[in-house]
Design an enzyme around this catalytic site. Structure first.
Site, PDB file in Angstrom:
ATOM      1  N   LYS A   1       0.731  -1.176   0.102  1.00 58.81           N
ATOM      2  CA  LYS A   1      -0.136  -0.038   0.063  1.00 58.81           C
ATOM      3  C   LYS A   1       0.935   1.217   0.022  1.00 58.81           C
ATOM      4  CE  LYS A   1      -1.981  -1.128   3.878  1.00 58.81           C
ATOM      5  NZ  LYS A   1      -1.415  -2.557   4.118  1.00 58.81           N
TER       6      LYS A   1
ATOM      7  N   ARG B   1     -10.250   1.008   7.980  1.00 58.27           N
ATOM      8  CA  ARG B   1      -9.662  -0.352   8.264  1.00 58.27           C
ATOM      9  C   ARG B   1     -10.593  -1.121   9.041  1.00 58.27           C
ATOM     10  NH1 ARG B   1      -3.567   0.167   8.280  1.00 58.27           N
ATOM     11  NH2 ARG B   1      -2.617  -1.779   8.955  1.00 58.27           N
TER      12      ARG B   1
ATOM     13  N   ARG C   1      11.453  -5.981   4.858  1.00 56.63           N
ATOM     14  CA  ARG C   1      11.253  -4.540   4.546  1.00 56.63           C
ATOM     15  C   ARG C   1      11.994  -4.011   5.208  1.00 56.63           C
ATOM     16  NH1 ARG C   1       5.586  -2.231   5.450  1.00 56.63           N
ATOM     17  NH2 ARG C   1       5.718  -3.270   7.365  1.00 56.63           N
TER      18      ARG C   1
ATOM     19  N   ARG D   1      10.883  -2.102  11.219  1.00 55.06           N
ATOM     20  CA  ARG D   1       9.981  -1.546  12.090  1.00 55.06           C
ATOM     21  C   ARG D   1       9.795  -2.213  13.665  1.00 55.06           C
ATOM     22  NH1 ARG D   1       4.941  -0.309   8.342  1.00 55.06           N
ATOM     23  NH2 ARG D   1       3.830  -1.496   9.580  1.00 55.06           N
TER      24      ARG D   1
ATOM     25  N   ARG E   1      -1.079  -9.523  12.958  1.00 50.62           N
ATOM     26  CA  ARG E   1      -1.707  -8.073  12.035  1.00 50.62           C
ATOM     27  C   ARG E   1      -2.447  -8.912  10.853  1.00 50.62           C
ATOM     28  NH1 ARG E   1       3.853  -5.694  10.822  1.00 50.62           N
ATOM     29  NH2 ARG E   1       2.883  -4.498   9.246  1.00 50.62           N
TER      30      ARG E   1
HETATM   31  P1  AP5 Z   1       4.750  -1.729   1.711  1.00 46.78           P
HETATM   32  O1  AP5 Z   1       4.425  -0.840   0.712  1.00 46.78           O
HETATM   33  O2  AP5 Z   1       5.461  -1.096   2.953  1.00 46.78           O
HETATM   34  O3  AP5 Z   1       3.400  -2.333   2.319  1.00 46.78           O
HETATM   35  P2  AP5 Z   1       2.157  -1.991   3.027  1.00 46.78           P
HETATM   36  O4  AP5 Z   1       1.005  -2.473   2.465  1.00 46.78           O
HETATM   37  O5  AP5 Z   1       2.177  -0.416   3.285  1.00 46.78           O
HETATM   38  O6  AP5 Z   1       2.705  -2.606   4.347  1.00 46.78           O
HETATM   39  P3  AP5 Z   1       2.383  -1.954   5.978  1.00 46.78           P
HETATM   40  O7  AP5 Z   1       2.891  -3.063   6.814  1.00 46.78           O
HETATM   41  O8  AP5 Z   1       2.881  -0.731   6.008  1.00 46.78           O
HETATM   42  O9  AP5 Z   1       0.984  -2.191   6.108  1.00 46.78           O
HETATM   43  P4  AP5 Z   1       0.099  -2.392   7.484  1.00 46.78           P
HETATM   44  O10 AP5 Z   1      -1.108  -2.130   7.012  1.00 46.78           O
HETATM   45  O11 AP5 Z   1       0.523  -3.434   8.342  1.00 46.78           O
HETATM   46  O12 AP5 Z   1       0.850  -1.262   8.339  1.00 46.78           O
HETATM   47  P5  AP5 Z   1       0.336   0.254   8.801  1.00 46.78           P
HETATM   48  O13 AP5 Z   1       1.583   1.304   8.830  1.00 46.78           O
HETATM   49  O14 AP5 Z   1      -0.588   0.847   7.959  1.00 46.78           O
HETATM   50  O15 AP5 Z   1       5.483  -3.006   1.034  1.00 46.78           O
HETATM   51  C1  AP5 Z   1       6.100  -4.109   1.808  1.00 46.78           C
HETATM   52  C2  AP5 Z   1       7.451  -4.333   1.451  1.00 46.78           C
HETATM   53  O16 AP5 Z   1       7.062  -5.054   0.250  1.00 46.78           O
HETATM   54  C3  AP5 Z   1       8.516  -3.383   1.162  1.00 46.78           C
HETATM   55  O17 AP5 Z   1       9.704  -3.866   1.532  1.00 46.78           O
HETATM   56  C4  AP5 Z   1       8.440  -3.063  -0.387  1.00 46.78           C
HETATM   57  O18 AP5 Z   1       9.601  -2.795  -0.865  1.00 46.78           O
HETATM   58  C5  AP5 Z   1       8.090  -4.669  -0.971  1.00 46.78           C
HETATM   59  N1  AP5 Z   1       7.141  -4.548  -2.072  1.00 46.78           N
HETATM   60  C6  AP5 Z   1       6.072  -3.645  -2.285  1.00 46.78           C
HETATM   61  N2  AP5 Z   1       5.837  -3.821  -3.540  1.00 46.78           N
HETATM   62  C7  AP5 Z   1       6.484  -4.758  -4.132  1.00 46.78           C
HETATM   63  C8  AP5 Z   1       6.272  -5.285  -5.264  1.00 46.78           C
HETATM   64  N3  AP5 Z   1       5.541  -5.190  -6.229  1.00 46.78           N
HETATM   65  N4  AP5 Z   1       7.409  -6.399  -5.694  1.00 46.78           N
HETATM   66  C9  AP5 Z   1       8.439  -6.601  -4.510  1.00 46.78           C
HETATM   67  N5  AP5 Z   1       8.529  -5.836  -3.513  1.00 46.78           N
HETATM   68  C10 AP5 Z   1       7.453  -5.227  -3.221  1.00 46.78           C
HETATM   69  O19 AP5 Z   1      -0.131   0.080  10.294  1.00 46.78           O
HETATM   70  C11 AP5 Z   1       0.515  -0.355  11.280  1.00 46.78           C
HETATM   71  C12 AP5 Z   1      -0.472  -0.367  12.497  1.00 46.78           C
HETATM   72  O20 AP5 Z   1      -0.766   0.906  12.979  1.00 46.78           O
HETATM   73  C13 AP5 Z   1      -1.485  -1.557  12.444  1.00 46.78           C
HETATM   74  O21 AP5 Z   1      -1.203  -2.690  12.630  1.00 46.78           O
HETATM   75  C14 AP5 Z   1      -2.428  -0.792  13.601  1.00 46.78           C
HETATM   76  O22 AP5 Z   1      -2.311  -1.152  14.810  1.00 46.78           O
HETATM   77  C15 AP5 Z   1      -2.239   0.919  13.365  1.00 46.78           C
HETATM   78  N6  AP5 Z   1      -3.170   1.349  12.510  1.00 46.78           N
HETATM   79  C16 AP5 Z   1      -2.951   1.847  11.041  1.00 46.78           C
HETATM   80  N7  AP5 Z   1      -3.999   2.288  10.469  1.00 46.78           N
HETATM   81  C17 AP5 Z   1      -5.063   2.010  11.621  1.00 46.78           C
HETATM   82  C18 AP5 Z   1      -6.415   2.169  11.243  1.00 46.78           C
HETATM   83  N8  AP5 Z   1      -6.884   2.947  10.035  1.00 46.78           N
HETATM   84  N9  AP5 Z   1      -7.076   1.777  12.292  1.00 46.78           N
HETATM   85  C19 AP5 Z   1      -6.627   1.249  13.325  1.00 46.78           C
HETATM   86  N10 AP5 Z   1      -5.225   1.046  13.634  1.00 46.78           N
HETATM   87  C20 AP5 Z   1      -4.472   1.481  12.685  1.00 46.78           C
END
Ligand code: AP5
Length: 217
Positions: free
Chosen positions: A13, A88, A127, A162, A173
């Protein structure tokens, strides 16, 4: 463009949001990045969110909505936004669409990035992220390493793993995603706003979005 970006943890994402932002200047808004910034700054609501995040659980809907209601009314959202990791839960989505109605905003699309579980697990463990809150560039030690090991190409800050990247937190997660977030796919399908793409190539995902939205974007 005005987009919601859905997908499991590690689906890509953040990577796609940064690429789409470069297309037309729409601002990337990641609730995960906002929460990590709040923890870093020692704010009260960062303290509240930290316990949930380190366990791999979602922060409370009310806390997230308070933050996002203010964020979506900032002037930089007027030319478009990419909501990365928000909404979410169904209650967050309902509250968001009430807010859109109040503000007169029309959502263009909900992008759903579909990635198999084994690929997601591999991506999360490999990552690395720039620790500078102003940059937060995303790397991968296998598919996209920084030019100098451990150093961000864009700003020179340290590139780190992270805190929620432990095996237990990753499993939690993914379970939370299945239970609480995956139902949003049906929510947006019913509204005719869903575009599902596999994330084998980030460039293909970007092309699918721009193709669907047309030249107006
Ligand atoms: P990346 O782009 O970092 O993936 P992502 O989907 O953004 O992963 P996240 O771990 O950031 O998502 P998340 O939803 O768990 O975390 P968030 O910070 O939102 O890509 C991942 C890896 O793959 C990278 O190394 C990249 O280089 C590689 N990659 C990407 N595309 C590729 C491709 N095509 N080919 C090869 N490699 C590729 O949330 C964290 C925490 O915050 C949650 O667990 C929760 O506790 C809280 N939180 C956040 N938002 C909310 C909400 N709305 N409500 C409640 N709690 C929330």
């Amino acid at each position: 463009m005005k987009l919601v970006i859905l997908g499991a943890p590690g689906a890509g994402k953040g990577t796609i949001a940064k690429l789409l932002s470069a297309v037309d200047g729409s601002v990337q808004i990641s609730t995960g990045d906002i929460l990590r910034g709040a923890i870093e700054s020692g704010s009260e609501w960062g303290r509240q969110a930290q316990a949930y995040m380190s366990r791999g659980e979602l922060a409370p809907d009310a806390l997230i909505m308070e933050v996002m209601e203010a964020r979506l009314q900032q002037p930089d959202c007027e030319n478009g936004f990419l909501l990365d990791g928000f909404p979410r839960t169904i209650p967050q989505a309902q509250a968001l669409h009430q807010l859109f109605d109040k503000l007169g905003i029309t959502l263009d699309l909900a992008l759903n990035i579909e990635v198999p579980r084994d690929v997601v697990l591999e991506r999360l463990t490999t990552r690395r992220t720039c620790e500078n809150p102003e940059c937060q560039a995303i790397y991968n030690i296998k598919s996209k390493p920084p030019a100098r090991e451990g150093v961000c190409d864009k700003c020179g800050s340290a590139v780190v793993q992270r805190d929620d990247e432990t095996e237990a937190a990753i499993n939690r997660r993914l379970q939370t995603y299945t239970e609480k977030t995956a139902p949003l796919i049906g929510f947006y399908r019913q509204r005719g706003l869903l575009l599902t793409t596999p994330s084998t190539s980030s460039e293909e995902v970007v092309a699918a979005v721009t193709g669907r939205l047309g030249s107006a974007h």
